[in-house]
Design an enzyme around this catalytic site. Structure first.
Site, PDB file in Angstrom:
ATOM      1  N   SER A   1       0.793  -1.229   0.000  1.00 48.48           N
ATOM      2  CA  SER A   1       0.000   0.000   0.000  1.00 48.48           C
ATOM      3  C   SER A   1       0.823   1.276   0.000  1.00 48.48           C
ATOM      4  O   SER A   1       0.264   2.373  -0.152  1.00 48.48           O
ATOM      5  CB  SER A   1      -0.947   0.012   1.206  1.00 48.48           C
ATOM      6  OG  SER A   1      -2.061  -0.828   0.971  1.00 48.48           O
TER       7      SER A   1
ATOM      8  N   LYS B   1       0.272   3.722  -2.780  1.00 47.70           N
ATOM      9  CA  LYS B   1      -0.750   4.772  -2.797  1.00 47.70           C
ATOM     10  C   LYS B   1      -0.167   6.171  -2.676  1.00 47.70           C
ATOM     11  O   LYS B   1      -0.860   7.151  -2.939  1.00 47.70           O
ATOM     12  CB  LYS B   1      -1.771   4.514  -1.685  1.00 47.70           C
ATOM     13  CG  LYS B   1      -2.583   3.228  -1.852  1.00 47.70           C
ATOM     14  CD  LYS B   1      -3.662   3.115  -0.784  1.00 47.70           C
ATOM     15  CE  LYS B   1      -4.500   1.849  -0.959  1.00 47.70           C
ATOM     16  NZ  LYS B   1      -3.886   0.669  -0.318  1.00 47.70           N
TER      17      LYS B   1
ATOM     18  N   SER C   1      -6.178   3.600   4.332  1.00 48.65           N
ATOM     19  CA  SER C   1      -5.481   2.849   3.283  1.00 48.65           C
ATOM     20  C   SER C   1      -6.475   2.143   2.367  1.00 48.65           C
ATOM     21  O   SER C   1      -6.266   1.013   1.918  1.00 48.65           O
ATOM     22  CB  SER C   1      -4.506   1.825   3.883  1.00 48.65           C
ATOM     23  OG  SER C   1      -3.621   1.338   2.897  1.00 48.65           O
TER      24      SER C   1
END
Length: 405
Positions: free
Chosen positions: A86, A89, A146
């Site tokens: 993640s 991102k 997230s």
């Protein structure tokens, strides 16, 4: 002929060089390499390299840099391509922030939720298909929760589809000089060809903080509530107040990862860790290593932009010397014991021959010492020095011939 003149070792600096760039294999080989690293890379218990010697970390990949100077403070396979999970991102957010700054997107804009976004698995903001969500809420959903679903809503609105948004991600990576990053999605969902390096993640984090300070405050939010569901920021350092951003990540291939930034007494450090076995390891190592970076290094201004570093002789000039300046504030990161171990020299071609124009690069500052990685910074003429007229040149040449000086 090169000449070195020694100044008193009052100042010194650290200019740390990252690990050499890896050769770029073919896409198939790269995919195999990334998948293999999750199991066969160096043991997680091996230490990281630092200017002060090895430092233990349970992370498989690690990189720390000083935000103000770009100096590398800690490096363990920092340029290796790895599954970023993640932490991907951050690139999605960078593009969103770019659109906001350009006026092509507004915080109050409402974006539609597709079935693809709604069905996305993993961490979620819990958006509902067929509804519209404010951009600002989606940003919080990405930063705090997230949310994979929130990232896809943003990607589809900007790119038309996630696939087209990924093209923007890869183009932006090239623009930012992220040489060890390649994106296949906007979330960090596992894909054998999707990878970043710790060094690239640190550079991207620094770009977000530098270019979009008006949006960086979202990173320090500890909770976010949407649709009746309140979630906590997954970044353990943000929760403890020891960092003000940026992101965590976790996949089976990449392990537990974190990119964190902390500002203390005007100095900012960015730390990236990945490949840890547990959330507890991530929390403990990130806090310990961030403290280590602040405790063992400091930022020092060697010279301000207008400070005269030295005056050097000019051959056949209307003036016998020319002052040298750094051209800009020379701020460097150094070990805290630098005063005992560092030396500084001015290097220039001798003789400097007139005419000399203000702004000409005529020398460099060279720093070295035990435990102080080498640094060189350009030095520039602070004044014009005209060439002597013919009679003056003749006298100077004759004097040199007679005296040898």
């Amino acid at each position: 002929m090169s000449k070195l003149t020694r100044r008193t070792a009052l100042f010194a600096s650290v200019a740390l060089v990252s690990a050499p760039a890896l050769a770029q294999p073919k896409r198939g080989a790269r995919a195999e390499k990334v998948a293999r690293k999750g199991k066969d890379a160096d043991p997680t218990g091996s230490p990281a390299d630092t200017p002060l010697g090895p430092v233990d970390t349970t992370a498989r990949w690690a990189y720390a840099m000083d935000y103000n100077t770009g100096a590398t403070l800690l490096d363990k396979q920092g340029d290796d391509e790895m599954p970023p999970s993640s932490m991907t991102k951050l690139m999605t957010l960078y593009i969103v922030y770019s659109r906001l700054k350009e006026g092509r997107l507004k915080l109050d804009d409402e974006l539609p939720v597709s079935e693809k976004a709604w069905r996305m698995q993993g961490s979620k903001m819990f958006v509902q298909v067929g509804t519209s969500v404010r951009v600002e809420d989606l940003i919080r959903g990405v930063v705090v929760d997230s949310g994979n679903d929130a990232a896809i809503v943003l990607a589809e609105a900007i790119g038309g589809s996630e696939e087209q948004f990924v093209e923007i991600m890869n183009a932006t990576a090239k623009k930012l000089g992220l040489t060890h990053s390649y994106f296949k999605n906007c979330t960090g969902w596992p894909d054998p060809e999707h990878h970043m390096s710790c060094h690239d993640i640190a550079v991207l984090a620094a770009a977000i903080i530098r270019e979009f300070p008006m949006y960086y405050h979202y990173d320090s939010e500890k909770t976010f509530k949407y649709n009746g569901i309140e979630q906590q920021n997954r970044n353990p350092m943000v929760q403890k107040g020891t960092a003000d951003g940026l992101k965590t990540g976790h996949t089976e291939a990449g392990g537990y990862g974190v990119v964190a930034s902390s500002l203390r007494n005007g100095r900012r450090v960015i730390l990236v860790l990945n490949g840890m076995a547990t959330n507890r390891e991530r929390s403990e190592d990130s806090e310990r290593l961030m403290d280590w970076c602040f405790f063992n290094f400091e930022d020092v201004t060697l010279f301000a932009a207008g400070d005269v570093v030295d005056r050097v002789p000019v051959w056949l000039g209307a003036d016998s010397t020319v002052p040298l300046v750094a051209g800009k504030d020379l701020v460097v990161t150094m070990p805290r014991n630098w005063r005992q171990k560092a030396s500084i020299k001015i290097s220039y071609d001798a003789p400097i021959t007139a005419p000399v124009m203000k702004g000409d690069q005529v020398g460099k500052l060279v720093v070295s010492g035990d435990g102080v990685p080498n640094l060189s910074a350009p030095l520039f003429a602070a004044e014009d020095v005209a060439r002597l007229g013919l009679p003056g040149r003749a006298i100077a040449v004759l004097s040199k011939y007679v005296t040898g000086t």
